[in-house]
Design a protein around this motif. Structure first.
Motif, short mmCIF file in Angstrom:
data_model
loop_
_atom_site.label_atom_id
_atom_site.label_comp_id
_atom_site.label_asym_id
_atom_site.label_seq_id
_atom_site.Cartn_x
_atom_site.Cartn_y
_atom_site.Cartn_z
N ASN A 77 0.83 -1.19 0.00
CA ASN A 77 0.00 0.00 0.00
C ASN A 77 0.87 1.25 0.00
O ASN A 77 2.08 1.18 0.22
CB ASN A 77 -0.92 0.02 1.23
N LEU A 78 0.23 2.38 -0.23
CA LEU A 78 0.87 3.67 -0.06
C LEU A 78 0.32 4.29 1.22
O LEU A 78 -0.87 4.14 1.51
CB LEU A 78 0.59 4.58 -1.25
N PRO A 79 1.13 4.99 2.01
CA PRO A 79 0.68 5.53 3.29
C PRO A 79 -0.53 6.45 3.13
O PRO A 79 -0.51 7.40 2.34
CB PRO A 79 1.90 6.31 3.80
N GLY A 80 -1.59 6.17 3.88
CA GLY A 80 -2.83 6.90 3.74
C GLY A 80 -2.72 8.37 4.06
O GLY A 80 -3.46 9.19 3.52
N GLU A 81 -1.78 8.75 4.93
CA GLU A 81 -1.67 10.15 5.32
C GLU A 81 -1.17 11.05 4.20
O GLU A 81 -1.24 12.29 4.30
CB GLU A 81 -0.74 10.30 6.53
N ASN A 82 -0.67 10.45 3.11
CA ASN A 82 -0.16 11.26 2.00
C ASN A 82 -1.20 11.51 0.91
O ASN A 82 -0.88 12.11 -0.11
CB ASN A 82 1.07 10.59 1.39
N TYR A 83 -2.43 11.06 1.14
CA TYR A 83 -3.50 11.33 0.18
C TYR A 83 -4.23 12.62 0.56
O TYR A 83 -4.36 12.95 1.74
CB TYR A 83 -4.51 10.19 0.16
N ARG A 84 -4.72 13.31 -0.45
CA ARG A 84 -5.58 14.47 -0.25
C ARG A 84 -6.61 14.50 -1.38
O ARG A 84 -6.40 13.92 -2.44
CB ARG A 84 -4.77 15.77 -0.24
N MET A 85 -7.70 15.19 -1.12
CA MET A 85 -8.71 15.40 -2.15
C MET A 85 -8.48 16.76 -2.78
O MET A 85 -8.31 17.76 -2.08
CB MET A 85 -10.11 15.30 -1.57
N VAL A 86 -8.45 16.79 -4.10
CA VAL A 86 -8.20 18.03 -4.84
C VAL A 86 -9.37 18.27 -5.80
O VAL A 86 -9.77 17.36 -6.53
CB VAL A 86 -6.88 17.94 -5.64
N ASP A 87 -9.90 19.49 -5.78
CA ASP A 87 -10.96 19.84 -6.72
C ASP A 87 -10.37 20.07 -8.10
O ASP A 87 -9.41 20.82 -8.26
CB ASP A 87 -11.70 21.10 -6.27
N ALA A 88 -10.95 19.40 -9.08
CA ALA A 88 -10.47 19.53 -10.47
C ALA A 88 -11.66 19.74 -11.37
O ALA A 88 -12.34 18.78 -11.75
CB ALA A 88 -9.68 18.29 -10.88
N LEU A 89 -11.95 20.98 -11.66
CA LEU A 89 -13.03 21.34 -12.58
C LEU A 89 -14.37 20.79 -12.13
O LEU A 89 -15.16 20.26 -12.92
CB LEU A 89 -12.70 20.87 -14.00
N GLY A 90 -14.62 20.90 -10.82
CA GLY A 90 -15.91 20.50 -10.29
C GLY A 90 -16.01 19.07 -9.83
O GLY A 90 -17.06 18.65 -9.33
N HIS A 91 -14.95 18.29 -9.97
CA HIS A 91 -14.91 16.92 -9.47
C HIS A 91 -13.73 16.76 -8.52
O HIS A 91 -12.68 17.37 -8.72
CB HIS A 91 -14.82 15.92 -10.62
N ARG A 92 -13.92 15.92 -7.52
CA ARG A 92 -12.87 15.68 -6.56
C ARG A 92 -12.02 14.49 -6.99
O ARG A 92 -12.55 13.40 -7.23
CB ARG A 92 -13.45 15.43 -5.17
N LEU A 93 -10.73 14.72 -7.09
CA LEU A 93 -9.79 13.65 -7.38
C LEU A 93 -8.96 13.36 -6.14
O LEU A 93 -8.50 14.30 -5.46
CB LEU A 93 -8.86 14.03 -8.53
N ARG A 94 -8.77 12.09 -5.85
CA ARG A 94 -7.86 11.74 -4.76
C ARG A 94 -6.44 11.74 -5.32
O ARG A 94 -6.17 11.14 -6.37
CB ARG A 94 -8.19 10.36 -4.17
#
Length: 304
Positions: free
Chosen positions: A17-34
């Motif tokens: 896995n990749l460490p969960g603490e390094n994820y963020r949600m980013v708004d991209a043209l009205g949709h949220r990308l992790r």
């Protein structure tokens, strides 16, 4: 071009896995990308775009090595994949929209300049960023797919044959066929992919199969409804082209047709036996080649 590299183990000695603490949600043209983001904020950044079907875990055996070499690694999960939004509208999943969302992500993260890497679905935002934003993209690493003009504008007959499945996936019957007998057809189709269980976990969510896989084909390459692809500008940034001769979906001819549109410094590396997903199937070789190439580019930047 160097001699063929031998594929090592598939990274089974590394965390799954990749460490969960390094994820963020980013708004991209009205949709949220992790988005996965690890490494010093002021380090040279490599933005990696995963293929379809998969998510950021495709790079779980690459990120630690690249971050350890002194880089910041950012992995946006495409719309429909991983923890990103999964809207119903198929047209939102086109390659052009992937590029536009990718640009929104790097802007949201405040990246003025950066390197890009991509394969499969991730090839489109990677090549489009490099072609359309030459002042920002420091260099490009590509897995198997060359400049998109050589793939989409005038593909060779061999590549058209290899891409048969893109037409098959336009039909609703394909979804039922893929699901049948515990995904037997899908498992056979992805014979080269060692992460089927991660992929199936994405597919088995509501709207998962369409959002993380089928909608991309239906919005990008449908011969009746997809917008005609316009030729991209030439790429002037340095390019590291990784390829293998046992990719069942991408033929070597497009390396030749795409090369015409690459005008910057060009490095070609063959990685024997790596299949379609080079970063995942040959992580040790991939990491070594990419880190070496990034180091050379950074040394050139410091000395200029």
């Amino acid at each position: 071009m160097n001699n063929a590299q031998t594929v090592p183990t598939n990274g089974t000695d590394t965390t799954d896995n990749l460490p969960g603490e390094n994820y963020r949600m980013v708004d991209a043209l009205g949709h949220r990308l992790r988005v996965y983001d690890e490494g010093p904020a002021d380090a040279p950044a490599l933005v990696m775009f995963h293929g379809a079907p998969h998510n950021s875990l495709e790079f779980r055996y690459n990120v630690p090595a690249i971050v350890g070499a002194g880089y910041r690694v950012i992995v946006p999960e495409h719309l429909g994949a991983g923890g990103s939004d999964r809207p119903e509208e198929a047209e939102l999943y086109s390659g052009r929209h992937d590029y536009e969302r990718a640009l929104a992500v790097v802007d949201a993260l405040g990246l003025e300049t950066f390197y890009v890497e991509g394969g499969d679905r991730g090839s489109l935002p990677a090549w489009m960023l490099a072609a359309l934003n030459p002042e920002r993209v420091l260099g490009l690493v590509s897995e198997n797919v060359s400049h998109l003009n050589g793939f989409f504008i005038d593909p060779a007959l061999d590549q058209r044959k290899r891409s048969w499945y893109m037409s098959y996936f336009q039909f609703e019957a394909a979804e039922e066929a893929l699901r049948a007998d515990d995904w037997a057809l899908a498992r056979e189709f992805f014979d080269w992919h060692p992460d089927m269980e991660h992929i199936l976990a994405d597919w088995e969510r509501p709207n998962g199969l369409k959002a993380s896989w089928l909608n991309w084909y239906r919005s990008t390459v449908n011969p009746d409804t997809a917008p005609k692809a316009d030729p991209l500008p030439e790429v002037t940034a340095p390019v590291l082209q990784l390829y293998t001769l046992n990719d069942p979906y991408i033929g070597p001819e497009q390396l030749i047709t795409g090369r015409e549109f690459i005008k910057g410094p060009f490095t070609l590396r063959r990685i024997g036996g790596a299949g379609h997903f080079i970063a995942r199937n040959a992580p040790e070789v991939f990491n070594r080649e990419v880190i070496k190439w990034l180091g050379e580019r950074e040394e050139e930047r410091r000395s200029s």
